[in-house]
Motif scaffolding. Structure first.
Motif, PDB file in Angstrom:
ATOM      1  N   ASP B 201       0.812  -1.223   0.000  1.00  0.00           N
ATOM      2  CA  ASP B 201       0.000   0.000   0.000  1.00  0.00           C
ATOM      3  C   ASP B 201       0.844   1.271   0.000  1.00  0.00           C
ATOM      4  O   ASP B 201       0.316   2.367   0.086  1.00  0.00           O
ATOM      5  CB  ASP B 201      -1.009  -0.006   1.146  1.00  0.00           C
ATOM      6  CG  ASP B 201      -0.374  -0.353   2.475  1.00  0.00           C
ATOM      7  OD1 ASP B 201       0.836  -0.667   2.489  1.00  0.00           O
ATOM      8  OD2 ASP B 201      -1.068  -0.302   3.490  1.00  0.00           O
ATOM      9  N   VAL B 206       2.658  -1.053  -8.566  1.00  0.00           N
ATOM     10  CA  VAL B 206       2.068  -2.311  -8.097  1.00  0.00           C
ATOM     11  C   VAL B 206       1.736  -3.173  -9.313  1.00  0.00           C
ATOM     12  O   VAL B 206       1.139  -2.695 -10.280  1.00  0.00           O
ATOM     13  CB  VAL B 206       0.789  -2.068  -7.268  1.00  0.00           C
ATOM     14  CG1 VAL B 206       0.100  -3.398  -6.936  1.00  0.00           C
ATOM     15  CG2 VAL B 206       1.108  -1.307  -5.983  1.00  0.00           C
ATOM     16  N   VAL B 251      -5.665  -6.916  -3.137  1.00  0.00           N
ATOM     17  CA  VAL B 251      -6.051  -5.540  -3.450  1.00  0.00           C
ATOM     18  C   VAL B 251      -7.551  -5.537  -3.725  1.00  0.00           C
ATOM     19  O   VAL B 251      -8.039  -6.333  -4.511  1.00  0.00           O
ATOM     20  CB  VAL B 251      -5.309  -5.030  -4.706  1.00  0.00           C
ATOM     21  CG1 VAL B 251      -5.840  -3.672  -5.137  1.00  0.00           C
ATOM     22  CG2 VAL B 251      -3.803  -4.949  -4.445  1.00  0.00           C
ATOM     23  N   LYS B 256      -6.317  -4.496   0.539  1.00  0.00           N
ATOM     24  CA  LYS B 256      -5.649  -3.200   0.563  1.00  0.00           C
ATOM     25  C   LYS B 256      -6.208  -2.238  -0.486  1.00  0.00           C
ATOM     26  O   LYS B 256      -6.571  -2.652  -1.580  1.00  0.00           O
ATOM     27  CB  LYS B 256      -4.155  -3.378   0.280  1.00  0.00           C
ATOM     28  CG  LYS B 256      -3.413  -4.247   1.277  1.00  0.00           C
ATOM     29  CD  LYS B 256      -2.921  -3.432   2.437  1.00  0.00           C
ATOM     30  CE  LYS B 256      -1.949  -4.169   3.345  1.00  0.00           C
ATOM     31  NZ  LYS B 256      -2.185  -5.572   3.621  1.00  0.00           N
ATOM     32  N   VAL B 258      -4.893   0.592  -2.859  1.00  0.00           N
ATOM     33  CA  VAL B 258      -3.610   1.087  -3.360  1.00  0.00           C
ATOM     34  C   VAL B 258      -3.851   2.237  -4.336  1.00  0.00           C
ATOM     35  O   VAL B 258      -4.854   2.268  -5.046  1.00  0.00           O
ATOM     36  CB  VAL B 258      -2.790  -0.033  -4.049  1.00  0.00           C
ATOM     37  CG1 VAL B 258      -2.518  -1.169  -3.082  1.00  0.00           C
ATOM     38  CG2 VAL B 258      -3.486  -0.560  -5.281  1.00  0.00           C
ATOM     39  N   PRO B 260      -1.002   3.658  -6.401  1.00  0.00           N
ATOM     40  CA  PRO B 260       0.369   3.883  -6.863  1.00  0.00           C
ATOM     41  C   PRO B 260       0.399   4.769  -8.106  1.00  0.00           C
ATOM     42  O   PRO B 260      -0.642   5.050  -8.703  1.00  0.00           O
ATOM     43  CB  PRO B 260       0.851   2.474  -7.197  1.00  0.00           C
ATOM     44  CG  PRO B 260      -0.390   1.759  -7.623  1.00  0.00           C
ATOM     45  CD  PRO B 260      -1.496   2.333  -6.781  1.00  0.00           C
ATOM     46  N   TYR B 263      -0.160   1.063 -11.901  1.00  0.00           N
ATOM     47  CA  TYR B 263      -0.783  -0.212 -11.500  1.00  0.00           C
ATOM     48  C   TYR B 263      -0.887  -1.098 -12.728  1.00  0.00           C
ATOM     49  O   TYR B 263      -1.451  -0.700 -13.749  1.00  0.00           O
ATOM     50  CB  TYR B 263      -2.179   0.039 -10.922  1.00  0.00           C
ATOM     51  CG  TYR B 263      -2.794  -1.204 -10.293  1.00  0.00           C
ATOM     52  CD1 TYR B 263      -2.567  -1.505  -8.953  1.00  0.00           C
ATOM     53  CD2 TYR B 263      -3.599  -2.068 -11.029  1.00  0.00           C
ATOM     54  CE1 TYR B 263      -3.107  -2.629  -8.362  1.00  0.00           C
ATOM     55  CE2 TYR B 263      -4.146  -3.203 -10.447  1.00  0.00           C
ATOM     56  CZ  TYR B 263      -3.906  -3.478  -9.113  1.00  0.00           C
ATOM     57  OH  TYR B 263      -4.449  -4.607  -8.527  1.00  0.00           O
ATOM     58  N   SER B 281      -5.425   4.638  -8.731  1.00  0.00           N
ATOM     59  CA  SER B 281      -4.037   4.643  -9.221  1.00  0.00           C
ATOM     60  C   SER B 281      -3.895   5.689 -10.326  1.00  0.00           C
ATOM     61  O   SER B 281      -4.820   5.907 -11.104  1.00  0.00           O
ATOM     62  CB  SER B 281      -3.671   3.268  -9.788  1.00  0.00           C
ATOM     63  OG  SER B 281      -3.927   2.250  -8.844  1.00  0.00           O
TER      64      SER B 281
END
Lengths: 259, 321
Positions: B201, B206, B251, B256, B258, B260, B263, B281
């Motif tokens: 995370d 990711v 995910v 989680k 995320v 990022p 992705y 993302s």
């Protein structure tokens, strides 16, 4: 050993339906199914009772319109009996009220262990199991990924961000299990036939000692004040792989300067 | 319009606040005149960190003798509320412990919890939380109607964390009352899974795999690519449920959240359960053989193709650079 499993019957996640604009609740007029998250709890309960050598699994569910198709699935898996709480007064109940109702239904069976899924696949508040434990004043372990009964206590591997914790917990107790914790069995034909004659105790709100204003919208400490569309994300370029598509990804990453 | 006091349930590691705790403190400063944290442990450990995010006080339970924190922390907060020393609202992050504390506290105080909140605002003297439903396609706003304290479970990454340059927070004891029967759960040992590279995370890149990988071994491709890019490997719920990958790598709505910079979704169809955890993302690349897969609806670059061909070719191309 007596185990009560909380099971939720939800609209098929593949076709989750819509929000009723009038009541601002999920439309539940579609056929409901057993929440897959709860099938793990049912399976775990059956395995624990098996391992204990005696006892049985009782189900508790709160659902609209006396819906029982999801309960039937869990009964066909091997649960012995069920309590089904259904009452139009319950529409709009928040998680805490739901926990109070389920706790009242559970209490009638004085179980050694209560099992629930970690969170439902439709509402996913993830608070109900721990709230049930709070209402019943029982210890609890949430996010259990392995459970073993050792005399009058439980040994649980509890999921954590970093890995897991070994937890010991006195019984009676409430646990919530993560998905994937066991492999839920498919109901056999025999199980499906047997389920039809298993007792399902139907209860209304008043049967559990609650007044109408303690449940539903009136009993919930929250109200939905707005429903808005979230900003949509624009789709980008979609290409078919001609054997060179990976180069397109490299170029994309290169442009972002992450290589 | 602000509330008087908000308490944030603080989670920390080695004196460093979790990113979610930092986010909640940042938001709490906008919502209330006074911000404090509740901490299950020695308050001195986080007094400086909490102060630097605007908390004036750390209310600390002290050592809990390895009890699971939900019961004792909720009991301690409830005791403070009953004594008239409580806050107007308690914000907690959606974590394993955060959920336990919020749920127990709601029973103790007989107050509702608003969950999965991604935004929160003050309306007169109450709070309104925004919660995504249907995989984030729709947001609902939910208002507390009763008396406080208002309990909100907030999803990670809902706000940008920003330090306030505040002074070290005061530390005060938060007494834990007798827990009786409910306090019967104790941690006997803790295990951390080995992982190298950035945390899922917190990673800038990711790479996640899903059912389209076909079999558990193929997740190695996802791990290799993540490693090459200096990122973290994630997974869809489908393959976590199948036991291919530990839950800590999931995910999604469960799992989680995320956000990022990049992705990469390999063999993931994009069920709403997954989308809600990753569609924030910045740049999304999707590889899937089904051109109708919903993941392409959120991808900046979509490759309709076989992950078993595209991924190895991509890994090789990156190796040769």
């Amino acid at each position: 050993m007596k185990v009560v499993v909380c099971v939720k019957q939800i609209p098929d996640p593949a076709d989750p339906g819509a929000l009723d604009p009038e009541t601002r609740t999920l439309k539940r007029d579609v056929k409901l199914i057993l929440d897959e998250s709860d099938s793990y709890g049912v399976e775990m309960a059956l395995q624990l009772v098996d391992a204990a050598g005696d006892g049985e699994v009782h189900l508790v569910s709160m659902a609209p319109n006396n819906e029982r198709s999801g309960l039937s699935t869990a009964l066909a898996m091997g649960a012995a009996s069920a309590t089904l709480v259904s009452d139009p007064e319950l529409v709009g109940s928040d998680a805490l009220t739901t926990a109070k109702i389920l706790a009242a239904a559970i209490k009638e069976h004085s179980p050694d262990l209560v099992i629930a899924g970690s969170e439902s696949s439709d509402g996913y508040t993830g608070t109900v199991p721990e709230q049930i434990a709070g209402v019943l004043d029982l210890p609890s372990v949430t996010a259990a990924k392995e459970v073993e009964v050792d005399g009058s206590s439980l040994k649980v591997k509890r999921q954590t961000d970093a890995g897991y914790d070994d937890v010991e917990c006195s019984m009676p107790a409430v646990i919530s299990v993560t998905a994937g914790v066991v492999e839920p069995r498919y109901p056999s034909f025999k199980g499906i036939m047997a389920a039809k004659s298993k007792p399902v105790d139907e209860k209304a709100t008043a049967d559990l000692g609650f007044a109408a204003d303690q449940v539903g919208w009136d009993g919930s400490g929250q109200e939905i004040v707005d429903v808005v569309d979230a900003p949509a994300r624009e789709a980008g370029e979609v290409i078919e792989d001609d054997g060179e598509a990976h180069l397109k990804i490299v170029e994309f990453l290169d442009n972002l300067k992450v290589l | 319009m602000t509330l008087d006091t908000i308490w944030v349930y603080a989670e920390a590691n080695d004196g460093e606040l979790s990113s979610t705790t930092q986010e909640l403190l940042t938001k709490a400063r906008d919502l209330a005149d006074t911000v404090a944290v509740v901490y299950a442990g020695d308050g001195d450990d986080i007094a400086e960190a909490a102060g630097s995010f605007g908390a004036e006080t750390v209310y600390a339970t002290g050592d809990l003798d390895d009890a699971l924190v939900g019961v004792p922390v909720a009991a301690a907060i409830a005791a403070a509320v009953d004594a008239g020393d409580g806050p107007d609202a308690v914000l907690l992050g959606t974590s394993y412990d955060g959920r336990d504390v919020a749920a127990r506290l709601s029973v103790k105080l007989d107050r509702t919890v608003i969950t999965n909140v991604v935004d929160v605002e003050v309306d007169d003297d109450t709070l309104v939380g925004t919660e995504p439903i249907f995989g984030g396609a729709t947001n609902i706003k939910t208002k507390f109607t009763g008396e406080g304290p208002f309990i909100c479970l907030v999803r990670p990454k809902s706000f940008e964390a920003e330090a306030s340059d505040g002074d070290e927070a005061d530390v005060e004891d938060l007494d834990v009352p007798d827990l009786g029967n409910a306090g019967g759960a104790t941690v006997t040992s803790r295990f951390a899974e080995e992982s190298d590279g950035p945390k899922l995370d917190e990673a800038g890149i990711v790479v996640s795999g899903g059912r389209g990988l076909g079999e558990a071994d193929k997740f190695d491709m996802v791990v290799s690519l993540a490693k090459q890019l200096g990122g973290a490997a994630g997974a869809s719920r489908a393959i976590v449920d199948s036991g291919w990958v530990p839950y800590s790598q999931q995910v999604g709505q469960t799992g989680k959240v995320v956000k990022p910079n990049v992705y990469i979704a390999a063999g993931i169809s994009g069920a709403t359960q997954h989308l809600v955890g990753m569609k924030g993302s910045k740049n999304i690349i999707a590889i899937n053989k089904d051109p109708e897969a919903p993941i392409f609806g959120v991808a900046d670059l979509g490759i309709v193709g076989d992950v078993h061909k595209v991924m190895p070719a991509l890994i090789e191309a990156l190796e040769n650079r």
